[in-house]
Write a protein that holds these residues in place. Structure first.
Motif, PDB file in Angstrom:
ATOM      1  N   ILE A 172       0.825  -1.184  -0.051  1.00 16.53           N
ATOM      2  CA  ILE A 172      -0.009  -0.058   0.086  1.00 16.53           C
ATOM      3  C   ILE A 172       0.935   1.345   0.126  1.00 16.53           C
ATOM      4  O   ILE A 172       0.572   2.191  -0.775  1.00 16.53           O
ATOM      5  N   ARG A 173       1.964   1.056   0.750  1.00 16.67           N
ATOM      6  CA  ARG A 173       2.741   2.387   0.743  1.00 16.67           C
ATOM      7  C   ARG A 173       3.251   2.850  -0.604  1.00 16.67           C
ATOM      8  O   ARG A 173       3.369   4.038  -1.078  1.00 16.67           O
ATOM      9  N   GLY A 175       1.326   2.113  -3.343  1.00 18.21           N
ATOM     10  CA  GLY A 175       0.024   2.460  -4.286  1.00 18.21           C
ATOM     11  C   GLY A 175       0.268   1.288  -5.221  1.00 18.21           C
ATOM     12  O   GLY A 175      -0.650   1.120  -6.077  1.00 18.21           O
ATOM     13  N   ALA A 204       0.881   0.788   5.142  1.00 17.50           N
ATOM     14  CA  ALA A 204       0.355   2.481   4.416  1.00 17.50           C
ATOM     15  C   ALA A 204       1.548   3.362   4.885  1.00 17.50           C
ATOM     16  O   ALA A 204       2.222   3.120   6.068  1.00 17.50           O
ATOM     17  N   TRP A 208      -1.752   7.808   5.811  1.00 18.06           N
ATOM     18  CA  TRP A 208      -2.601   7.056   5.113  1.00 18.06           C
ATOM     19  C   TRP A 208      -4.218   7.635   5.760  1.00 18.06           C
ATOM     20  O   TRP A 208      -4.164   8.142   6.666  1.00 18.06           O
ATOM     21  N   THR A 209      -5.423   7.371   4.817  1.00 21.33           N
ATOM     22  CA  THR A 209      -6.537   7.467   5.313  1.00 21.33           C
ATOM     23  C   THR A 209      -7.531   6.616   4.821  1.00 21.33           C
ATOM     24  O   THR A 209      -7.050   5.616   4.544  1.00 21.33           O
ATOM     25  N   GLU A 211      -9.572   6.119   2.632  1.00 20.74           N
ATOM     26  CA  GLU A 211      -9.514   6.159   1.288  1.00 20.74           C
ATOM     27  C   GLU A 211      -8.494   5.385   0.680  1.00 20.74           C
ATOM     28  O   GLU A 211      -8.335   4.768  -0.353  1.00 20.74           O
ATOM     29  N   THR A 212      -7.029   5.563   1.434  1.00 17.93           N
ATOM     30  CA  THR A 212      -5.930   4.896   0.970  1.00 17.93           C
ATOM     31  C   THR A 212      -6.234   3.261   1.213  1.00 17.93           C
ATOM     32  O   THR A 212      -5.594   2.576   0.202  1.00 17.93           O
TER      33      THR A 212
END
Length: 278
Positions: A172-173, A175, A204, A208-209, A211-212
């Motif tokens: 995730i970090r 993307g 992340a 991050w949020t 939505e992330t």
């Protein structure tokens, strides 16, 4: 209410954790008493302890330590996913010793930090077959490129319930969604695999949020369906991206638009069914 299928307890006075030296933020005690206080506040009513990759000579001691905690009045602990070493000849005897222990609900061998070929060894595969048709589950903690190795294990033992940890550990970090996305679609075709919505906050970056995380969580639930997903805190690893309360609140935000039945399946009902929890 929530069943947490992925709680780690770290007690350095009782057990040895060689890998913690490489993760300074986690290299201290994270005790059950600390977890319990916050867990009850956010609606967690039961938890399964997930092995913490202790020194191999202490695997059974870890289970024993956690079981003692489960025997305290009103303990949240309902079982353990114990460590194991399927690549070793002693696995058969170890498995036999755990058969009579109802507290042990399944096993895990951490694979995401091991060479890819570990799970392809003849001894490893022979020993995984020993779990065929048993009451035990087997957790798979693999990186996206290793999901194909996990698929091979699921195909090898079709009557063993596998659990894919941490949404398949997406990057995730960075993307990155590929090849993770396609591999998740493929492993989800195996009916003997369920996915665990856990761990993602640790993958992340610090900004991050909700939505992330949404694309990764929603793709996992879409691929597996609501009858084949469970929830886990991954505490204290989740503290690398927030804390337990943050992850629980994020989960509720992510599933806000889902039906009450779907939310219940993810948060508690599927776990109770899979591990036969009262």
């Amino acid at each position: 209410m929530i069943v947490d299928t992925h709680l780690h307890i770290i007690n350095k006075s009782a057990l040895t954790y060689p890998w913690l030296a490489g993760v300074p933020a986690l290299d201290r005690d994270f005790l059950y008493s600390t977890y319990e206080t916050e867990a009850r506040r956010v609606g967690i009513e039961a938890a399964l302890h997930m092995e913490v990759d202790v020194d191999p000579g202490e695997m059974e001691l870890e289970t024993s330590e956690v079981r003692q905690l489960s025997q305290k009045p009103d303990s949240l602990l309902k079982g353990a996913i114990a460590a194991c070493r399927p690549e070793e000849d002693g696995f058969a005897a170890y498995l036999e010793s755990q058969q009579s222990n109802p507290f042990v609900k399944g096993f895990r061998r951490v694979l995401h930090v091991m060479p890819d070929e570990l799970s392809e060894g003849a001894v490893f595969r022979e020993n995984i077959r020993r779990l065929s048709g048993s009451r035990f589950t087997f957790d798979l903690c693999v990186l996206p490129h290793q999901i194909q190795k996990a698929i091979a294990l699921a195909d090898l033992v079709p009557d063993l319930q596998f659990v894919l940890d941490h949404c398949g550990v997406p990057d995730i970090r960075s993307g990155a969604e590929h090849p993770w996305r396609d591999h998740m679609n493929e492993i989800a075709k195996r009916p003997n695999v369920v996915a665990k919505i856990s761990g993602v906050v640790a993958y992340a970056d610090e900004s991050w949020t909700v939505e992330t995380l949404r694309p990764y969580v929603e793709h996992t639930t879409a691929a597996f369906g609501w009858d084949r997903v469970v929830w886990g805190s991954d505490w204290p690893v989740c503290t690398l991206g927030g804390n337990l309360s943050t992850w629980v609140a994020t989960t509720h935000a992510l599933i806000k638009g889902c039906s009450p039945q779907e939310q219940t399946k993810l948060l508690s009902a599927n776990a109770r069914r899979i591990w036969n929890l009262s």
